[in-house]
Design an enzyme around this catalytic site. Sequence first.
Site, short mmCIF file in Angstrom:
data_model
loop_
_atom_site.label_atom_id
_atom_site.label_comp_id
_atom_site.label_asym_id
_atom_site.label_seq_id
_atom_site.Cartn_x
_atom_site.Cartn_y
_atom_site.Cartn_z
N ASP A 96 51.02 0.05 -1.99
CA ASP A 96 51.53 -1.22 -2.50
C ASP A 96 51.04 -1.41 -3.94
O ASP A 96 49.84 -1.26 -4.22
CB ASP A 96 50.96 -2.33 -1.59
CG ASP A 96 51.61 -3.67 -1.79
OD1 ASP A 96 52.75 -3.73 -2.27
OD2 ASP A 96 50.96 -4.69 -1.44
N GLU A 148 59.91 -1.72 -9.54
CA GLU A 148 60.04 -3.18 -9.63
C GLU A 148 60.58 -3.60 -11.00
O GLU A 148 60.17 -3.08 -12.03
CB GLU A 148 58.69 -3.87 -9.38
CG GLU A 148 58.79 -5.41 -9.48
CD GLU A 148 57.60 -6.17 -8.91
OE1 GLU A 148 56.89 -5.63 -8.05
OE2 GLU A 148 57.39 -7.32 -9.32
N HIS A 192 52.85 -14.05 -5.17
CA HIS A 192 51.80 -13.57 -4.28
C HIS A 192 50.79 -14.68 -3.95
O HIS A 192 50.61 -15.60 -4.72
CB HIS A 192 51.07 -12.39 -4.91
CG HIS A 192 51.91 -11.16 -4.99
ND1 HIS A 192 52.50 -10.72 -6.14
CD2 HIS A 192 52.28 -10.27 -4.03
CE1 HIS A 192 53.19 -9.62 -5.90
NE2 HIS A 192 53.08 -9.32 -4.63
N GLY A 193 50.15 -14.53 -2.80
CA GLY A 193 49.04 -15.42 -2.46
C GLY A 193 49.46 -16.64 -1.66
O GLY A 193 50.59 -16.73 -1.17
N HIS A 228 58.75 -9.10 -2.36
CA HIS A 228 57.28 -9.28 -2.32
C HIS A 228 56.98 -10.77 -2.19
O HIS A 228 57.85 -11.61 -2.34
CB HIS A 228 56.65 -8.75 -3.62
CG HIS A 228 56.55 -7.26 -3.65
ND1 HIS A 228 55.35 -6.61 -3.64
CD2 HIS A 228 57.51 -6.30 -3.70
CE1 HIS A 228 55.57 -5.31 -3.68
NE2 HIS A 228 56.87 -5.08 -3.72
N SER A 231 55.11 -14.29 2.26
CA SER A 231 54.42 -15.03 3.33
C SER A 231 54.90 -16.47 3.37
O SER A 231 55.23 -17.06 2.33
CB SER A 231 52.90 -15.02 3.10
OG SER A 231 52.34 -13.80 3.54
N ILE A 272 54.39 -8.81 3.64
CA ILE A 272 53.61 -9.93 4.17
C ILE A 272 52.13 -9.54 4.22
O ILE A 272 51.77 -8.59 4.92
CB ILE A 272 54.11 -10.32 5.58
CG1 ILE A 272 55.57 -10.77 5.50
CG2 ILE A 272 53.22 -11.41 6.18
CD1 ILE A 272 56.27 -10.86 6.83
N ASP A 273 51.33 -10.25 3.49
CA ASP A 273 49.88 -10.02 3.50
C ASP A 273 49.14 -11.34 3.75
O ASP A 273 48.35 -11.46 4.68
CB ASP A 273 49.44 -9.41 2.16
CG ASP A 273 47.98 -8.99 2.17
OD1 ASP A 273 47.32 -9.12 3.21
OD2 ASP A 273 47.49 -8.51 1.13
N SER A 274 49.45 -12.35 2.93
CA SER A 274 48.67 -13.60 3.00
C SER A 274 48.70 -14.24 4.39
O SER A 274 47.68 -14.78 4.84
CB SER A 274 49.20 -14.59 1.96
OG SER A 274 48.97 -14.10 0.67
O1 G3H Z 1 50.44 -7.88 -3.55
C1 G3H Z 1 49.28 -8.05 -3.25
C2 G3H Z 1 48.81 -7.79 -1.86
O2 G3H Z 1 48.73 -9.00 -1.15
C3 G3H Z 1 47.53 -7.03 -1.85
O3 G3H Z 1 46.45 -7.83 -2.20
O4 G3H Z 1 45.37 -6.44 -3.95
O5 G3H Z 1 44.10 -8.26 -2.80
O6 G3H Z 1 44.68 -6.16 -1.58
P1 G3H Z 1 45.05 -7.13 -2.68
P1 13P Z 2 52.10 -12.46 0.19
O1 13P Z 2 50.92 -12.80 -0.64
O2 13P Z 2 53.15 -13.53 0.13
O3 13P Z 2 51.75 -12.12 1.60
O4 13P Z 2 52.79 -11.15 -0.46
C1 13P Z 2 52.31 -9.86 -0.12
C2 13P Z 2 52.89 -8.80 -1.01
O5 13P Z 2 53.86 -8.97 -1.71
C3 13P Z 2 52.21 -7.50 -0.97
O6 13P Z 2 52.76 -6.61 -1.89
ZN ZN Z 3 53.47 -7.53 -3.68
#
Ligand code: G3H
Ligand code: 13P
Ligand code: ZN
Length: 326
Positions: A96, A148, A192-193, A228, A231, A272-274
Amino acid sequence: MSNAVSYKDLGLVNSRALFHNAVDGGYAIPAYNFNNLEQLQAIVVACAETDSPVIIQVSKGARDYANETMLRYMAMGAVQMAKELGKDLPIVLHLDHGDSFELCQSCIDSGFSSVMIDGSHLPYEENVALTRRVVEYAHQRDVAVEGELGVLAGIEDDVVAEQSTYTKPEEVEDFVKKTGVDSLAISIGTSHGAYKFKLAPGESVPPLRFDILDEIEKRIPGFPIVLHGASSVVPAYVALINQYGGKMDGAVGVPEDQLRQAAKSAVCKINIDSDGRLAVTAKVREFLAHNPAEFDPRKYLGAARSELIALIKHKNQAVLGSAGKA
Ligand code: G3H
Ligand code: 13P
Ligand code: ZN
């Protein structure tokens, strides 16, 4: 002698066929970030139980946190664990937000089946050149590449963008042709976030720029698009975090109905991460508040893992539409 490992020997697949099926079928493949064992276990169990293909993705920060070799073996373990659960799930191991050719190369050589090269902050021609270089290396090894165009606001590893810049539809055709990428991440209003929108009291979340998405689809029909920053920043988790000592006032994400709409279009990968982070934090806070004498991490991480399983099943079934598509 090269120490390179092919993802094919780890039981992983690349994303090309998955994207093709997702675009045709009007659903999106979930891309869940992971950094540790419990997150990956939850992804495998939830995707096995919902019969969903899945992209497990690793950021540069996750790679620094967990160690690249460890991650490769964890991905192998994920494939085997799914088999033991009776499911031969298609699992993609994806980098990612790769920020250099060398990082993408290292991940490809250590068994990743897909990489993102994120040159979105670079001038257009530099983004094209960097992305093209990664594609040439990756395609020789049958690894898929995500590029991107357009910048998302928020934090991606060490890069913080204050303002988002929407993808310019007039650039996408040229970019895809010149680079040879397999999928394209775009910017249509997500970020993000956990703080995606600044809302005044009583104000609701503005709609994503589906007009830009439509325009992009017209210019590159059927081409796999990636979203991206997708969330929803589940309000129930934010409430639990705040209830049990946290402080996340004003956290807000993308409403599920908008993601559902995107998944039905050419958007075939949703990141989806957050939401996973929020689920874990909410459950750990709640558990420890109710069990102040508990000190076995399996207890509170186990509670977090159960919640993550429920969250991922819900996403696959009700938001992305990937359930039953493995
Ligand atoms: O796009 C960002 C992702 O949520 C990854 O976050 O770089 O803190 O692992 P991170
Ligand atoms: P979120 O912060 O909305 O979960 O996005 C995650 C993401 O885009 C990871 O690349
Ligand atoms: Zn991302």
